[in-house]
Design an enzyme around this catalytic site. Sequence first.
Site, PDB file in Angstrom:
ATOM      1  N   PHE A  65       0.911  -1.224  -0.172  1.00 41.82           N
ATOM      2  CA  PHE A  65      -0.283  -0.019   0.003  1.00 41.82           C
ATOM      3  C   PHE A  65       0.899   1.264  -0.154  1.00 41.82           C
ATOM      4  O   PHE A  65       1.672   1.391   0.907  1.00 41.82           O
ATOM      5  CB  PHE A  65      -0.903  -0.017   1.249  1.00 41.82           C
ATOM      6  CG  PHE A  65      -1.877  -0.741   1.012  1.00 41.82           C
ATOM      7  CD1 PHE A  65      -1.886  -2.316   1.254  1.00 41.82           C
ATOM      8  CD2 PHE A  65      -3.427  -0.537   0.995  1.00 41.82           C
ATOM      9  CE1 PHE A  65      -2.821  -3.309   1.046  1.00 41.82           C
ATOM     10  CE2 PHE A  65      -4.288  -1.691   0.637  1.00 41.82           C
ATOM     11  CZ  PHE A  65      -4.056  -2.901   0.921  1.00 41.82           C
ATOM     12  N   ALA A  66       0.549   2.255  -0.880  1.00 45.96           N
ATOM     13  CA  ALA A  66       1.502   3.316  -1.109  1.00 45.96           C
ATOM     14  C   ALA A  66       0.319   4.417  -1.180  1.00 45.96           C
ATOM     15  O   ALA A  66      -0.203   5.109  -1.868  1.00 45.96           O
ATOM     16  CB  ALA A  66       2.242   3.341  -2.179  1.00 45.96           C
ATOM     17  N   ILE A  67      -0.229   4.906   0.167  1.00 46.22           N
ATOM     18  CA  ILE A  67      -1.191   5.851   0.336  1.00 46.22           C
ATOM     19  C   ILE A  67      -0.712   7.053   0.961  1.00 46.22           C
ATOM     20  O   ILE A  67       0.246   7.135   1.949  1.00 46.22           O
ATOM     21  CB  ILE A  67      -2.223   5.208   1.298  1.00 46.22           C
ATOM     22  CG1 ILE A  67      -3.107   3.982   0.452  1.00 46.22           C
ATOM     23  CG2 ILE A  67      -3.415   6.253   1.392  1.00 46.22           C
ATOM     24  CD1 ILE A  67      -3.875   3.176   0.966  1.00 46.22           C
ATOM     25  N   VAL A 156       5.331  -1.019   2.892  1.00 42.83           N
ATOM     26  CA  VAL A 156       5.957  -0.419   1.694  1.00 42.83           C
ATOM     27  C   VAL A 156       7.261   0.384   2.190  1.00 42.83           C
ATOM     28  O   VAL A 156       8.022   0.655   1.436  1.00 42.83           O
ATOM     29  CB  VAL A 156       5.095   0.563   0.902  1.00 42.83           C
ATOM     30  CG1 VAL A 156       4.683   2.113   1.697  1.00 42.83           C
ATOM     31  CG2 VAL A 156       5.482   0.771  -0.557  1.00 42.83           C
ATOM     32  N   ASP A 157       7.162   0.557   3.583  1.00 42.24           N
ATOM     33  CA  ASP A 157       8.331   1.364   4.256  1.00 42.24           C
ATOM     34  C   ASP A 157       9.419   0.536   4.199  1.00 42.24           C
ATOM     35  O   ASP A 157      10.019   0.526   5.491  1.00 42.24           O
ATOM     36  CB  ASP A 157       7.937   2.122   5.471  1.00 42.24           C
ATOM     37  CG  ASP A 157       7.364   1.309   6.337  1.00 42.24           C
ATOM     38  OD1 ASP A 157       7.013   0.118   6.063  1.00 42.24           O
ATOM     39  OD2 ASP A 157       7.325   1.607   7.619  1.00 42.24           O
ATOM     40  N   HIS A 177       8.520 -11.181  14.411  1.00 40.22           N
ATOM     41  CA  HIS A 177       8.813  -9.685  14.391  1.00 40.22           C
ATOM     42  C   HIS A 177      10.361  -9.699  14.776  1.00 40.22           C
ATOM     43  O   HIS A 177      10.792 -10.263  16.023  1.00 40.22           O
ATOM     44  CB  HIS A 177       7.766  -9.071  15.531  1.00 40.22           C
ATOM     45  CG  HIS A 177       7.881  -7.615  15.409  1.00 40.22           C
ATOM     46  ND1 HIS A 177       8.849  -6.949  15.874  1.00 40.22           N
ATOM     47  CD2 HIS A 177       6.843  -6.728  14.888  1.00 40.22           C
ATOM     48  CE1 HIS A 177       8.849  -5.752  15.790  1.00 40.22           C
ATOM     49  NE2 HIS A 177       7.688  -5.516  15.268  1.00 40.22           N
ATOM     50  N   THR A 189       3.833  -7.890  22.673  1.00 43.70           N
ATOM     51  CA  THR A 189       3.026  -6.783  22.800  1.00 43.70           C
ATOM     52  C   THR A 189       1.455  -7.143  22.177  1.00 43.70           C
ATOM     53  O   THR A 189       1.057  -6.461  21.485  1.00 43.70           O
ATOM     54  CB  THR A 189       3.555  -5.462  22.195  1.00 43.70           C
ATOM     55  OG1 THR A 189       3.870  -5.928  21.081  1.00 43.70           O
ATOM     56  CG2 THR A 189       4.593  -4.951  22.895  1.00 43.70           C
ATOM     57  N   GLU A 247      -1.845  -5.559  13.349  1.00 45.15           N
ATOM     58  CA  GLU A 247      -0.882  -6.679  13.873  1.00 45.15           C
ATOM     59  C   GLU A 247      -1.499  -7.382  14.979  1.00 45.15           C
ATOM     60  O   GLU A 247      -1.206  -8.476  15.139  1.00 45.15           O
ATOM     61  CB  GLU A 247       0.453  -5.828  14.261  1.00 45.15           C
ATOM     62  CG  GLU A 247       1.790  -6.606  14.542  1.00 45.15           C
ATOM     63  CD  GLU A 247       2.799  -5.999  14.771  1.00 45.15           C
ATOM     64  OE1 GLU A 247       3.745  -5.901  13.911  1.00 45.15           O
ATOM     65  OE2 GLU A 247       3.013  -5.431  15.856  1.00 45.15           O
TER      66      GLU A 247
HETATM   67  C1  2GW Z   1       0.565   4.804   8.637  1.00 44.75           C
HETATM   68  C2  2GW Z   1       0.921   5.238   9.773  1.00 44.75           C
HETATM   69  C3  2GW Z   1       0.979   6.375  10.384  1.00 44.75           C
HETATM   70  C4  2GW Z   1       0.728   7.566   9.218  1.00 44.75           C
HETATM   71  C5  2GW Z   1       0.795   6.917   7.941  1.00 44.75           C
HETATM   72  C6  2GW Z   1       0.695   5.566   7.871  1.00 44.75           C
HETATM   73  C7  2GW Z   1       0.467   5.264   6.370  1.00 44.75           C
HETATM   74  C8  2GW Z   1       0.583   3.689   6.171  1.00 44.75           C
HETATM   75  C9  2GW Z   1       0.330   5.983   5.288  1.00 44.75           C
HETATM   76  O1  2GW Z   1       0.104   6.985   5.404  1.00 44.75           O
HETATM   77  N1  2GW Z   1       0.102   5.515   3.867  1.00 44.75           N
HETATM   78  C10 2GW Z   1       0.209   4.003   3.794  1.00 44.75           C
HETATM   79  O2  2GW Z   1       0.268   3.625   2.604  1.00 44.75           O
HETATM   80  N2  2GW Z   1       0.629   3.253   4.824  1.00 44.75           N
HETATM   81  C11 2GW Z   1       0.587   1.639   4.343  1.00 44.75           C
HETATM   82  O3  2GW Z   1       0.492   1.258   5.763  1.00 44.75           O
HETATM   83  C12 2GW Z   1       1.976   1.514   4.195  1.00 44.75           C
HETATM   84  O4  2GW Z   1       2.100   0.301   3.370  1.00 44.75           O
HETATM   85  C13 2GW Z   1       2.910   1.295   5.390  1.00 44.75           C
HETATM   86  O5  2GW Z   1       3.944   0.531   5.361  1.00 44.75           O
HETATM   87  C14 2GW Z   1       1.799   0.354   6.165  1.00 44.75           C
HETATM   88  C15 2GW Z   1       1.826   0.308   7.799  1.00 44.75           C
HETATM   89  O6  2GW Z   1       2.387   1.401   8.041  1.00 44.75           O
HETATM   90  P1  2GW Z   1       3.620   1.872   8.849  1.00 44.75           P
HETATM   91  O7  2GW Z   1       4.615   1.253   7.940  1.00 44.75           O
HETATM   92  O8  2GW Z   1       3.742   3.274   8.955  1.00 44.75           O
HETATM   93  O9  2GW Z   1       3.663   1.204  10.062  1.00 44.75           O
HETATM   94  P2  2GW Z   1       4.844   0.238  10.885  1.00 44.75           P
HETATM   95  O10 2GW Z   1       6.013   0.256  10.092  1.00 44.75           O
HETATM   96  O11 2GW Z   1       4.856   0.897  12.279  1.00 44.75           O
HETATM   97  O12 2GW Z   1       4.101  -1.081  11.170  1.00 44.75           O
HETATM   98  C16 2GW Z   1       3.697  -2.130  11.843  1.00 44.75           C
HETATM   99  O13 2GW Z   1       2.465  -1.736  12.561  1.00 44.75           O
HETATM  100  C17 2GW Z   1       1.402  -1.389  11.828  1.00 44.75           C
HETATM  101  C18 2GW Z   1       0.221  -1.423  12.750  1.00 44.75           C
HETATM  102  O14 2GW Z   1       0.547  -0.165  13.616  1.00 44.75           O
HETATM  103  C19 2GW Z   1       1.145  -2.407  11.076  1.00 44.75           C
HETATM  104  O15 2GW Z   1       0.678  -3.756  11.585  1.00 44.75           O
HETATM  105  C20 2GW Z   1       2.344  -2.837  10.030  1.00 44.75           C
HETATM  106  O16 2GW Z   1       2.018  -3.915   9.131  1.00 44.75           O
HETATM  107  C21 2GW Z   1       3.484  -3.015  10.979  1.00 44.75           C
HETATM  108  O17 2GW Z   1       4.662  -3.463   9.968  1.00 44.75           O
HETATM  109 MN    MN Z   2       6.058  -0.191   7.983  1.00 36.16          MN
END
Ligand code: 2GW
Ligand code: MN
Length: 297
Positions: A65-67, A156-157, A177, A189, A247
């Site tokens: 997802f690239a939102i 995506v990050d 994890h 957690t 998660e």
């Molecule tokens: C997410 C959080 C805060 C602000 C923006 C976003 C966001 C996420 C966004 O604006 N646009 C978007 O495309 N995303 C998608 O959601 C993107 O693919 C991103 O990699 C994914 C998960 O958000 P992310 O990567 O910021 O969260 P992490 O790296 O802290 O991820 C872990 O925890 C998440 C739940 O809080 C999910 O379970 C995720 O899969 C985990 O890796």
């Molecule tokens: Mn992430």
Amino acid sequence: PPVEEPDVRLERMLYPKPETLKPPRTDVLTITPWLAPIVWNGTFNSDILNAQFHKRGVRIGITTFAIKKYIRFLKDFLETGEKFFMVGHKVNYYIFTDRAQDIPNVTLSEGRNIHIINVTAYQRWQDVTMRRMQMIRDQTYTRFMNEVDYLVCVDVDMRFYGSVGVEILGDVFGTLHPGFFGASRAQFTYDRNPKSVACIPVDEGDFYYAGGYFGGIIEEVYKLTNYCHTAMMTDKAIGIEALWHDESYLNKYFLYYKPTKVLSPEYVWNNYYGSPRAVQIKRFIGIDKDYKEVRFR
Ligand code: 2GW
Ligand code: MN
């Protein structure tokens, strides 16, 4: 109806013999109590696996997802994916986005394609991450079922940094994890609120799985995403949301619906966790985010 001729061409292959009394890894658990392999570097032979999967002509889909601002991660994700993800196999990248016009132009190898799926951007960031379950589920029977055999669903990050091949594929898989593979149950957690569907009691739990890396065959990904989305809606109806969003629900699913394969944290590393000896290769690494900048919470 006529049945397809079974493929029984046998080919000679040379490789070192597996040593029953000399396991390649003794420093880590390589099999779960329910006999699912835990995929660590050194435990598999890519040549054997590639031969098996090529014979089946397997097609692999990867969803991401690239939102909103996260579109910025896509270029590096795709470019490194071309170097390291399922090299030599048929791959469809499924990019869910609200900014199709900003998708970077990346040259792909033969047999590999990008499919853009237009979706709306939720306001709350928690919804952006959680609604992925619903959006993946909703594409299962309309697209994925006809186009690919396996799905890999990732954040995506991230960038690929080492080989990620067919060793990860199985009916349904989750990933350890990087922050918790040495942790106790009490340290996991998990959501602990008994009112939440995602709640896991302190005396239960196998592993802490990462939200950003799961997959399997299409039917299994449907079951997983449908469960998680439905559970999130049940909680939402009484005004609650699990601690770590999608998660937490994923961890609940895998507790009672065990994955058939578990990936080591090599597959979702983050350099925040340093370089422990058990992790010999970092195959897919989280990008350092300027949280205030990217996440306008
Ligand atoms: C997410 C959080 C805060 C602000 C923006 C976003 C966001 C996420 C966004 O604006 N646009 C978007 O495309 N995303 C998608 O959601 C993107 O693919 C991103 O990699 C994914 C998960 O958000 P992310 O990567 O910021 O969260 P992490 O790296 O802290 O991820 C872990 O925890 C998440 C739940 O809080 C999910 O379970 C995720 O899969 C985990 O890796
Ligand atoms: Mn992430």
